[in-house]
Design a protein around this motif. Structure first.
Motif, PDB file in Angstrom:
ATOM      1  N   GLY A  39       0.840  -1.196   0.000  1.00  0.00           N
ATOM      2  CA  GLY A  39       0.000   0.000   0.000  1.00  0.00           C
ATOM      3  C   GLY A  39       0.868   1.237   0.000  1.00  0.00           C
ATOM      4  O   GLY A  39       2.014   1.199   0.456  1.00  0.00           O
ATOM      5  N   SER A  43      -0.959   4.560   4.162  1.00  0.00           N
ATOM      6  CA  SER A  43      -2.164   3.740   4.017  1.00  0.00           C
ATOM      7  C   SER A  43      -2.486   2.915   5.263  1.00  0.00           C
ATOM      8  O   SER A  43      -3.539   2.278   5.317  1.00  0.00           O
ATOM      9  CB  SER A  43      -2.044   2.829   2.790  1.00  0.00           C
ATOM     10  OG  SER A  43      -0.900   2.009   2.883  1.00  0.00           O
ATOM     11  N   HIS A 200       6.700  -1.725   0.093  1.00  0.00           N
ATOM     12  CA  HIS A 200       5.943  -1.218  -1.042  1.00  0.00           C
ATOM     13  C   HIS A 200       6.536  -1.701  -2.358  1.00  0.00           C
ATOM     14  O   HIS A 200       6.187  -1.211  -3.416  1.00  0.00           O
ATOM     15  CB  HIS A 200       5.745   0.304  -0.988  1.00  0.00           C
ATOM     16  CG  HIS A 200       6.978   1.073  -0.720  1.00  0.00           C
ATOM     17  ND1 HIS A 200       7.112   1.891   0.360  1.00  0.00           N
ATOM     18  CD2 HIS A 200       8.138   1.105  -1.362  1.00  0.00           C
ATOM     19  CE1 HIS A 200       8.311   2.409   0.356  1.00  0.00           C
ATOM     20  NE2 HIS A 200       8.957   1.955  -0.690  1.00  0.00           N
ATOM     21  N   GLN A 214      -3.411  -5.599   0.284  1.00  0.00           N
ATOM     22  CA  GLN A 214      -3.155  -4.219  -0.105  1.00  0.00           C
ATOM     23  C   GLN A 214      -4.039  -3.284   0.710  1.00  0.00           C
ATOM     24  O   GLN A 214      -5.262  -3.450   0.738  1.00  0.00           O
ATOM     25  CB  GLN A 214      -3.472  -4.065  -1.592  1.00  0.00           C
ATOM     26  CG  GLN A 214      -3.107  -2.718  -2.144  1.00  0.00           C
ATOM     27  CD  GLN A 214      -2.290  -2.844  -3.418  1.00  0.00           C
ATOM     28  OE1 GLN A 214      -2.355  -3.866  -4.080  1.00  0.00           O
ATOM     29  NE2 GLN A 214      -1.538  -1.831  -3.749  1.00  0.00           N
ATOM     30  N   LEU A 216      -5.427   0.603   1.492  1.00  0.00           N
ATOM     31  CA  LEU A 216      -5.656   1.890   0.849  1.00  0.00           C
ATOM     32  C   LEU A 216      -6.494   2.716   1.817  1.00  0.00           C
ATOM     33  O   LEU A 216      -7.578   2.277   2.222  1.00  0.00           O
ATOM     34  CB  LEU A 216      -6.406   1.662  -0.467  1.00  0.00           C
ATOM     35  CG  LEU A 216      -6.186   2.675  -1.581  1.00  0.00           C
ATOM     36  CD1 LEU A 216      -4.714   2.796  -1.939  1.00  0.00           C
ATOM     37  CD2 LEU A 216      -6.993   2.266  -2.812  1.00  0.00           C
ATOM     38  N   ASP A 217      -5.973   3.857   2.247  1.00  0.00           N
ATOM     39  CA  ASP A 217      -6.693   4.713   3.191  1.00  0.00           C
ATOM     40  C   ASP A 217      -7.194   3.946   4.409  1.00  0.00           C
ATOM     41  O   ASP A 217      -8.341   4.126   4.845  1.00  0.00           O
ATOM     42  CB  ASP A 217      -7.878   5.393   2.490  1.00  0.00           C
ATOM     43  CG  ASP A 217      -7.426   6.312   1.360  1.00  0.00           C
ATOM     44  OD1 ASP A 217      -6.291   6.825   1.439  1.00  0.00           O
ATOM     45  OD2 ASP A 217      -8.195   6.487   0.395  1.00  0.00           O
ATOM     46  N   ALA A 221      -7.900  -3.168   0.591  1.00  0.00           N
ATOM     47  CA  ALA A 221      -8.401  -2.971  -0.767  1.00  0.00           C
ATOM     48  C   ALA A 221      -8.413  -4.288  -1.538  1.00  0.00           C
ATOM     49  O   ALA A 221      -9.362  -4.591  -2.260  1.00  0.00           O
ATOM     50  CB  ALA A 221      -7.556  -1.934  -1.503  1.00  0.00           C
TER      51      ALA A 221
END
Ligand SMILES: Nc1ncnc2c1ncn2[C@@H]1O[C@H](COP(=O)(O)OP(=O)(O)O)[C@@H](O)[C@H]1O
Ligand SMILES: [Mg+2]
Length: 230
Positions: A39, A43, A200, A214, A216-217, A221
């Motif tokens: 990520g 993240s 990463h 993964q 994400l925010d 994800a």
């Protein structure tokens, strides 16, 4: 189904400012898996790893590792939990510069009450296995980055942890040393070690992990099982 080694249930980590670093993450990792957490920067990867290590507490949700409710541990119990069950490897090695390589590696065992003799034997064995035994009497400052990271991995393995956690272990290394460390993690996993690796670098991750998660925010994800040819 085997009992998971790591179980995050609806975990949120909120700071005073900004959106949550982790947002309602549920994740289960079985013994023997090698999971790469991927990520972009920010993240939530380190946050997730720190929660599993008991270095941080969730704002909501539960973190269970090897049957231990890590989110409920006090400071002393949390330190004891890490000594007994977790091996930690960081980007910048975190070795003590005024201790020799061998003493750095033995430190966790001595804190856990292992006798010096037993600790010395195990440290020698680990340094040999990781190919840095000739540096046992040297100070870390004399070693290359790749060698230092091997020593850090030896230290992390000293107390035979159920779980090896690595946060960007190749982040400070040149390409060749980074690949070297990744190969090492792959070998440890092949020997049965459960590994959770934050990186990463997708290429390296796919080479050594059996699964990629993964972020994400602060959310999961993707969660992908890899076909590993070994
Ligand atoms: N101590 C802190 N105080 C406030 N915000 C933090 C703190 N630590 C991390 N964060 C925030 O939480 C988010 C996730 O951080 P982190 O887990 O370190 O991400 P990553 O390791 O994926 O780069 C980021 O937005 C970061 O700024
Ligand atoms: Mg990070």
């Amino acid at each position: 189904m085997t009992t998971p080694l790591i179980e995050l249930h609806e975990v949120t980590r909120r700071y005073d400012e900004g959106p949550p670093a982790l947002n309602d993450v549920s994740l289960s990792i079985a013994p023997g898996e090698a999971v790469a957490i991927l990520g972009p920067s920010g993240s939530g990867k380190s946050t997730l790893l720190n929660l599993v290590a008991g270095l941080d507490r969730p704002s909501a949700g539960t973190v269970t590792v090897d049957g231990v409710r890590v989110d409920q541990l006090g400071e002393a119990a949390s330190a004891k939990y890490r000594r007994a069950r977790i091996g930690l490897v960081f980007q910048f090695f975190n070795l003590l510069d005024d201790l020799t390589v061998a003493d750095n590696v033995m430190l966790p065992a001595q804190l856990a009450g292992m006798s010096r003799g037993t600790a010395e034997r195990r440290a020698t064995e680990l340094l040999g296995r990781l190919g840095v035994d000739r540096h046992a009497a040297a100070y870390p400052g004399r070693l290359s980055g790749g060698e230092r990271q091997r020593v850090a991995v030896a230290r992390a393995l000293m107390n035979k942890p159920a779980l090896l956690l690595a946060d960007e272990p190749t982040g400070a290394l040149d390409t060749a040393s980074g690949e070297d460390v990744m190969r090492l993690l792959t070998e440890l996993h092949a020997d049965g070690q459960t590994v959770v690796l934050v990186t990463h670098d997708l290429v390296l991750a796919e080479r050594c992990a059996t699964r990629t998660v993964q972020l994400l925010d602060g959310r999961v994800a993707t969660d992908t099982a890899l076909e590993v040819l070994r």
